[in-house]
Structure formats: C-alpha cells, structure tokens
Design a protein around this motif. Structure first.
Motif, mmCIF file in Angstrom:
data_model
loop_
_atom_site.group_PDB
_atom_site.id
_atom_site.type_symbol
_atom_site.label_atom_id
_atom_site.label_comp_id
_atom_site.label_asym_id
_atom_site.label_seq_id
_atom_site.Cartn_x
_atom_site.Cartn_y
_atom_site.Cartn_z
ATOM 1 N N ALA A 1 0.826 -1.219 0.000
ATOM 2 C CA ALA A 1 0.000 0.000 0.000
ATOM 3 C C ALA A 1 0.858 1.267 0.000
ATOM 4 C CB ALA A 1 -0.918 -0.003 1.216
ATOM 5 N N ILE A 2 2.044 1.186 0.621
ATOM 6 C CA ILE A 2 2.932 2.363 0.660
ATOM 7 C C ILE A 2 3.597 2.567 -0.698
ATOM 8 C CG2 ILE A 2 5.015 3.312 1.753
ATOM 9 C CD1 ILE A 2 4.205 1.770 4.240
ATOM 10 N N GLN A 3 3.736 1.473 -1.455
ATOM 11 C CA GLN A 3 4.461 1.571 -2.728
ATOM 12 C C GLN A 3 3.539 1.752 -3.941
ATOM 13 O OE1 GLN A 3 6.524 -2.076 -2.108
ATOM 14 N NE2 GLN A 3 7.955 -1.161 -0.653
ATOM 15 N N THR A 4 2.224 1.670 -3.712
ATOM 16 C CA THR A 4 1.288 1.718 -4.852
ATOM 17 C C THR A 4 0.668 3.101 -4.998
ATOM 18 O OG1 THR A 4 0.749 -0.590 -4.352
ATOM 19 C CG2 THR A 4 -0.735 0.570 -5.857
ATOM 20 N N PRO A 5 0.909 3.771 -6.135
ATOM 21 C CA PRO A 5 0.276 5.085 -6.349
ATOM 22 C C PRO A 5 -1.250 4.949 -6.402
ATOM 23 C CG PRO A 5 2.065 4.717 -7.923
ATOM 24 C CD PRO A 5 1.804 3.402 -7.244
ATOM 25 N N HIS A 6 -1.936 6.028 -6.023
ATOM 26 C CA HIS A 6 -3.391 6.022 -6.057
ATOM 27 C C HIS A 6 -3.869 7.190 -6.927
ATOM 28 C CE1 HIS A 6 -7.581 6.463 -4.663
ATOM 29 N NE2 HIS A 6 -7.487 5.165 -4.439
ATOM 30 N N GLU A 7 -4.764 6.873 -7.850
ATOM 31 C CA GLU A 7 -5.158 7.845 -8.873
ATOM 32 C C GLU A 7 -5.615 9.178 -8.291
ATOM 33 O OE1 GLU A 7 -8.286 7.898 -12.597
ATOM 34 O OE2 GLU A 7 -7.807 5.975 -11.641
ATOM 35 N N SER A 8 -6.515 9.118 -7.278
ATOM 36 C CA SER A 8 -7.047 10.396 -6.778
ATOM 37 C C SER A 8 -5.977 11.202 -6.044
ATOM 38 C CB SER A 8 -8.261 10.161 -5.872
ATOM 39 O OG SER A 8 -7.902 9.361 -4.777
ATOM 40 N N PHE A 9 -4.990 10.518 -5.449
ATOM 41 C CA PHE A 9 -3.911 11.253 -4.763
ATOM 42 C C PHE A 9 -2.891 11.784 -5.778
ATOM 43 C CE2 PHE A 9 -4.779 8.183 -1.000
ATOM 44 C CZ PHE A 9 -5.957 8.867 -0.716
ATOM 45 N N GLN A 10 -2.775 11.087 -6.915
ATOM 46 C CA GLN A 10 -1.905 11.598 -7.990
ATOM 47 C C GLN A 10 -2.491 12.904 -8.546
ATOM 48 O OE1 GLN A 10 -1.858 7.842 -10.313
ATOM 49 N NE2 GLN A 10 0.363 7.891 -10.199
ATOM 50 N N GLU A 11 -3.830 12.950 -8.650
ATOM 51 C CA GLU A 11 -4.482 14.147 -9.165
ATOM 52 C C GLU A 11 -4.256 15.364 -8.268
ATOM 53 O OE1 GLU A 11 -8.566 13.041 -9.797
ATOM 54 O OE2 GLU A 11 -8.008 11.573 -11.340
ATOM 55 N N LEU A 12 -4.092 15.115 -6.973
ATOM 56 C CA LEU A 12 -3.849 16.238 -6.047
ATOM 57 C C LEU A 12 -2.477 16.872 -6.285
ATOM 58 C CD1 LEU A 12 -5.061 14.517 -2.729
ATOM 59 C CD2 LEU A 12 -6.237 16.389 -3.905
ATOM 60 N N GLY A 13 -1.559 16.066 -6.822
ATOM 61 C CA GLY A 13 -0.194 16.550 -7.042
ATOM 62 C C GLY A 13 0.645 16.430 -5.775
ATOM 63 N N LEU A 14 1.964 16.393 -5.959
ATOM 64 C CA LEU A 14 2.863 16.295 -4.814
ATOM 65 C C LEU A 14 3.150 17.665 -4.215
ATOM 66 C CD1 LEU A 14 5.488 13.647 -5.992
ATOM 67 C CD2 LEU A 14 3.641 13.345 -4.335
ATOM 68 N N ASP A 15 3.167 18.698 -5.076
ATOM 69 C CA ASP A 15 3.525 20.047 -4.630
ATOM 70 C C ASP A 15 2.431 21.028 -5.038
ATOM 71 O OD1 ASP A 15 5.978 18.872 -3.921
ATOM 72 O OD2 ASP A 15 6.810 19.249 -5.925
ATOM 73 N N ASP A 16 2.392 22.163 -4.355
ATOM 74 C CA ASP A 16 1.423 23.192 -4.760
ATOM 75 C C ASP A 16 1.997 24.031 -5.915
ATOM 76 O OD1 ASP A 16 3.222 25.012 -3.687
ATOM 77 O OD2 ASP A 16 2.044 25.428 -1.887
ATOM 78 N N ALA A 17 1.257 25.053 -6.332
ATOM 79 C CA ALA A 17 1.652 25.857 -7.498
ATOM 80 C C ALA A 17 3.017 26.530 -7.314
ATOM 81 C CB ALA A 17 0.579 26.903 -7.763
ATOM 82 N N ASP A 18 3.372 26.795 -6.054
ATOM 83 C CA ASP A 18 4.663 27.453 -5.781
ATOM 84 C C ASP A 18 5.796 26.457 -5.579
ATOM 85 O OD1 ASP A 18 3.304 29.887 -5.827
ATOM 86 O OD2 ASP A 18 2.784 29.706 -3.699
ATOM 87 N N GLY A 19 5.496 25.166 -5.785
ATOM 88 C CA GLY A 19 6.554 24.159 -5.627
ATOM 89 C C GLY A 19 6.760 23.699 -4.201
ATOM 90 N N ASN A 20 5.857 24.084 -3.285
ATOM 91 C CA ASN A 20 5.960 23.587 -1.908
ATOM 92 C C ASN A 20 5.260 22.240 -1.797
ATOM 93 O OD1 ASN A 20 7.194 26.006 -0.900
ATOM 94 N ND2 ASN A 20 5.176 26.983 -1.098
ATOM 95 N N PRO A 21 5.903 21.254 -1.144
ATOM 96 C CA PRO A 21 5.280 19.924 -1.051
ATOM 97 C C PRO A 21 3.992 19.976 -0.227
ATOM 98 C CG PRO A 21 7.261 20.037 0.312
ATOM 99 C CD PRO A 21 7.209 21.306 -0.461
ATOM 100 N N ILE A 22 2.971 19.222 -0.676
ATOM 101 C CA ILE A 22 1.719 19.170 0.089
ATOM 102 C C ILE A 22 1.413 17.760 0.607
ATOM 103 C CG2 ILE A 22 0.599 21.184 -0.973
ATOM 104 C CD1 ILE A 22 -0.913 19.179 -2.821
ATOM 105 N N GLN A 23 2.101 16.742 0.051
ATOM 106 C CA GLN A 23 1.985 15.396 0.619
ATOM 107 C C GLN A 23 3.320 14.679 0.412
ATOM 108 O OE1 GLN A 23 -1.046 12.932 -1.265
ATOM 109 N NE2 GLN A 23 -0.860 13.946 -3.243
ATOM 110 N N ILE A 24 3.580 13.670 1.240
ATOM 111 C CA ILE A 24 4.878 12.984 1.149
ATOM 112 C C ILE A 24 5.006 12.280 -0.199
ATOM 113 C CG2 ILE A 24 6.292 11.100 2.103
ATOM 114 C CD1 ILE A 24 5.264 11.801 4.868
ATOM 115 N N ASN A 25 3.926 11.608 -0.616
ATOM 116 C CA ASN A 25 3.894 10.931 -1.912
ATOM 117 C C ASN A 25 2.432 10.817 -2.335
ATOM 118 O OD1 ASN A 25 2.760 8.636 -0.558
ATOM 119 N ND2 ASN A 25 4.824 8.039 0.058
#
Length: 520
Positions: free
Chosen positions: A268-292
């Motif tokens: 589960a830690i190694q498997t990407p999830h579609e809806s979390f991929q859509e959120l993106g890893l970083d915000d518009a300014d390049g600041n991270p918003i989730q670990i992965n």
C-alpha cells in the motif's frame, strides 16, 4: 465468526503467568476556547518540545494534544500517570482554554485554517511530520483528522509465552519470537471479530456538530439546532462519517501471519493512487503538500481498530521493526474518549479491555479471510449506527443472531479470566468491570452513548454537555498536588525535550527538498 462458545481456561495457566503484563495509554484531546472555537494558540511552551517530549505531544493539529504514558505494571498505575499528564497540561494551558472531553469535535467553523497543522520545528524530521499531516488534510480534509480517541497498548510477559509454548506440542520448532507473533496475531483476529462488542460497551459518540457535517452527505437527524445525532448510535467516530477511509477498504491487509501483514502494508505504501496523484505532490509554488501520492504516505496512515506494534529505533520504519524483532505489544485503537472521566477512560473500561484481550489471546483464532471481514464490516456499521436499537441482529457465520444474546454469551465466557486477573492483582476490579459490562449489554440505557444522548438533550446540545464536563474536569484536575519529586521530574523532562529538539535541528542541515526526494 470463530467459535468462542467452547472456551475454557487452559490447565497450565495460573495467575502467576500474568506477571510481566504491561499496558500504556495514548490519549488525544482538542484544546478549545469558551466561545466554541478551537484554540489557535501554539502548543504551550511550558510543556516542552512536542517533537521530543516522551509523554506530551500533539497528534494531527497544533491544538490536538496527545498524552502518552510509559508502560506500567497495573491499570491503576497507568491511569495515575495519565492523570498527572492531564494536570501538567491544565497548569500550562492559557487560562480560558479547556480540553474537549468528547471524541467528536465540536466546531463553530468548517474552515481548514481553524485546524492548524502541528508544527514540529525546523528539522527535516519535524518538517516531514508536518508534511505527513498536510497530506492527510489534502486527502481527507482536516475535520476528520481532528477526531480524538484513545489507544490502549498491552503486552504479556515472556514467561507467559514460554509456559504456553512448552505446553504446545507442535510449537517446539518455533523461536519464542515466532510463537509470540503467532499468538498476538490470533489475539488481533479475535479482537476484530469482537470489535462490535467494544463499540457497543465503550462507544461514546452518538452525536456531532453541524459544522462537522458541512458539505457531506449523511442521514443524521437534528437533536436540536446545534447538534445532529442518531438516536441509537454508539460510536459515530467509527462510522463512515467518522475516522474511516474508503480508499483503504480494498487494501486486503491480512493478519494471518506476520510476513503477510508486512507485505500488505508495504504494498500500500508503494502503490500510487489515482485520486492522490491528481492532487499533485507540490502546490503551485513548488511547496510539497503530501509525502507521496501512494495509497498510504507512511505506515501509520493505515487505519485499523487494532495494530501489532514493535518499538522502532531511530531511522527504522514500523514494519522494519516488526520484521526484525517481532510483535512487542498490541495497540487497541477502537476506543472513544469517555467524556465522563476527567482523563478520558475509567478503570472499569481499562480492566474490561484487558479481560477481553486475554480472552481473544487464549481462544482458538482461525485465519481471517475477506468473506468474514465483509461480515464484520456489516456488523460494525450496524452497531455504530444503531447498536442500542431493540432487537438489533448481527451476522455470525452467515446467520442473523440477536446482538444482545451474542454479547451476553461472550461476557459470560470471560468470567473465569476476570477472576484470574483479580487473583494476580488482588481486589476485584476486573470482576466488577465485567459485571458492569454485563449490565450494559442487557440494559442499553446504561451505556455511555445513551448517557451522552440523554445529557445532550437535557442540557440543550452537544456543546453544552462537552463544555460543562470540560470545566468540571479542569477544576478537579487543578486540585491535584504533585510531590516535589514528581514536579521536578516533569520540569526536567520538558527542559530536556527542548534541548533535544535544538540538537536535532543543529545536526539536520540537509536541504529539506533533497531530504524529501530521498525519502520519496
């Protein structure tokens, strides 16, 4: 469900074998203001560093305190330490602040910014903790993360397992660690089979505030203008409205053997999830918003009513610790705060959980497979939403059985274990606790959830009940005096934790984005 009906205490087991049992409690509680809003003030300085303090930290939000006792030799001792931690908190809180006594938060605002992420300082370790919380917020919303609960951690002594292993003919080729893993996982499977019993007896969250429900579909009804409820609910915290996670429903993480559990969690830690991929890893300014963007950012994100645990060393993940040293203790997580206790749990509840743990450990525990898991999920939904409804039925091996009869049978089966625990600890706390639970099983009006509903109605809503109780608890706790030794011990711990955090911040000089890239 497995067949518990034939339960008998094994011949080899005596009260002596209970020597070495240890228990600890982790208890969360929101800091609130008298106007009904959550506190926006930082964690009180007097309490030391929440990154490094061994007993006082924060959970999700800056205002969600988490108090952690060290492992103790008796339930009374554990509750005494938990009470000391509450006293310390009240001595350090700004004068008008209170600790909210209910699991479900009362909110006057549905805005995320009123639930500030816990800030663990400028070290990479600290920033990662805050980023994990940011990820939970973008994934599930911050309101869900502000629900408070209590975890009861329990372990049995090695002497207990050695005697048991010696009496088990086919266990002599196992190491002691393997034998313990096997037995603890059996306990976990049986606890999952009996979670509905715990939620009926200890559930204390039958109502919620309107802000908590804002923008969500639900079938709750108005109790009054400031509270929604279900008349026969026991623990909405454990319902689909509460601390649950639809993404995790299909993970199929199993507890039949330790390698299988570890593999499932890591997958589960190694498997990407579609809806979390859509959120993106970083915000518009390049600041991270989730670990992965994986199903789980880290192992602790996996939500289960009970978990196998091992103490992780520095730099070690929970599954690495389990893989290397086996299961050290079990964490019972399905427990609502008891709003009528100034520390969130009564001695009777603690004693009952220990009786039940022993019952789950000693009973035959066949593998838990998806079909049975589905049945248990149906039972859980029924009990959290309408557990106190007259003549409610649950599923048992595909058959509909009355909940009351099912509960009474199990509680009667536990009687000899309560007597065994009393023989070890002296007194009759365990038998008294069990008698209390037997009463609740047949008289639903005496459950905590029924009391919360009745008092919310009488006082004019959930806020009035929680605020009244919070003030009473504060006054009781502030009357407690510490010995000079105890006082000094806690002062030293707070000071030391601040120095430890400073030390970590001095050592961890790597750029956070580089650190995070490696972590990802």
């Amino acid at each position: 469900m497995s067949d518990f009906t034939q339960f008998q205490i094994p011949d080899w087991l005596s009260s002596q074998h209970l020597k070495g049992m240890l228990r600890g409690i982790e208890k969360e509680g929101l800091r609130i203001k008298p106007d009904g809003y959550l506190s926006r003030k930082p964690h009180p300085k007097k309490l030391g560093s929440k990154l490094t303090h061994p007993f006082i930290t924060t959970d999700y939000s800056e205002n969600l305190l988490e108090l952690v006792t060290d492992p103790r030799l008796s339930p009374k001792d554990t509750l005494m330490v938990l009470r000391q931690l509450h006293v310390l908190v009240y001595r350090a809180l700004p004068e008008e602040e209170l600790m909210w006594p209910l699991s479900m938060p009362y909110m006057r605002s549905a805005e995320d910014e009123d639930i500030p992420l816990a800030d663990f300082g400028s070290s990479n370790t600290g920033k990662l903790k805050t980023l994990y919380r940011s990820g939970l917020g973008v994934r599930y919303g911050r309101r869900m993360q502000s629900i408070a609960g209590l975890h009861y951690n329990l372990s049995f002594g090695d002497g207990f397992f050695k005697s048991w292993q010696a009496q088990t003919p086919d266990a002599n080729e196992l190491t002691l660690t393997e034998f313990k893993n096997d037995k603890y996982l059996g306990l976990i499977r049986n606890f999952k089979r009996l979670t509905s019993l715990v939620l009926y007896l200890l559930g204390a969250s039958p109502n919620v505030s309107p802000c908590f429900l804002a923008g969500r579909e639900h079938d709750l009804i108005l109790q009054n203008d400031s509270t929604y409820y279900k008349p026969a609910a026991t623990s909405l915290r454990m319902s689909r409205l509460g601390y649950t996670n639809s993404v995790q429903e299909n993970l199929d993480i199993r507890y039949n053997n330790l390698p299988e559990y570890i593999t499932g969690l890591r997958r589960a830690i190694q498997t990407p999830h579609e809806s979390f991929q859509e959120l993106g890893l970083d915000d518009a300014d390049g600041n991270p918003i989730q670990i992965n963007d994986h199903i789980l950012q880290i192992e602790n994100e996996y939500y289960s009513p009970i978990r196998p645990k091992q103490i992780a060393e520095r730099g070690e993940t929970p599954t690495e610790a389990l893989e290397r040293r086996g299961i050290a203790y079990v964490e019972f997580r399905a427990i609502d705060l008891d709003p009528y206790s100034d520390i969130g749990i009564r001695l009777s509840s603690a004693c009952f959980l220990e009786i039940m743990a022993l019952y789950c450990l000693l009973n035959n525990s066949p593998d838990l497979l998806p079909a049975e898991d589905e049945e248990l999920a149906i039972n859980l939904e029924r009990v959290v939403n309408e557990g106190r409804r007259d003549n409610l039925h649950i599923l048992n091996n595909g058959q509909e059985v009355p909940l009351e009869r099912w509960m009474v049978e199990h509680l009667n089966n536990m009687l000899p274990l309560a007597a065994l625990l009393d023989a070890h600890y002296g007194g009759n706390d365990y038998r008294a606790a069990l008698a209390l639970m037997q009463g609740k099983a047949i008289q639903s009006e005496s459950t905590i959830s029924a009391q919360v509903n009745a008092d919310s109605e009488r006082l004019g809503g959930m806020w009035q009940l929680g605020f009244t109780l919070a003030q009473q608890h504060r006054d009781t706790l502030l009357q407690q005096a510490f010995s000079p030794n105890t006082q000094a011990k806690y002062e030293v711990l707070a000071e030391k934790s601040v120095l430890q955090q400073a030390e970590i911040e001095k050592v961890e000089t790597e750029d956070f984005m580089d650190f995070l890239q490696q972590y990802r």
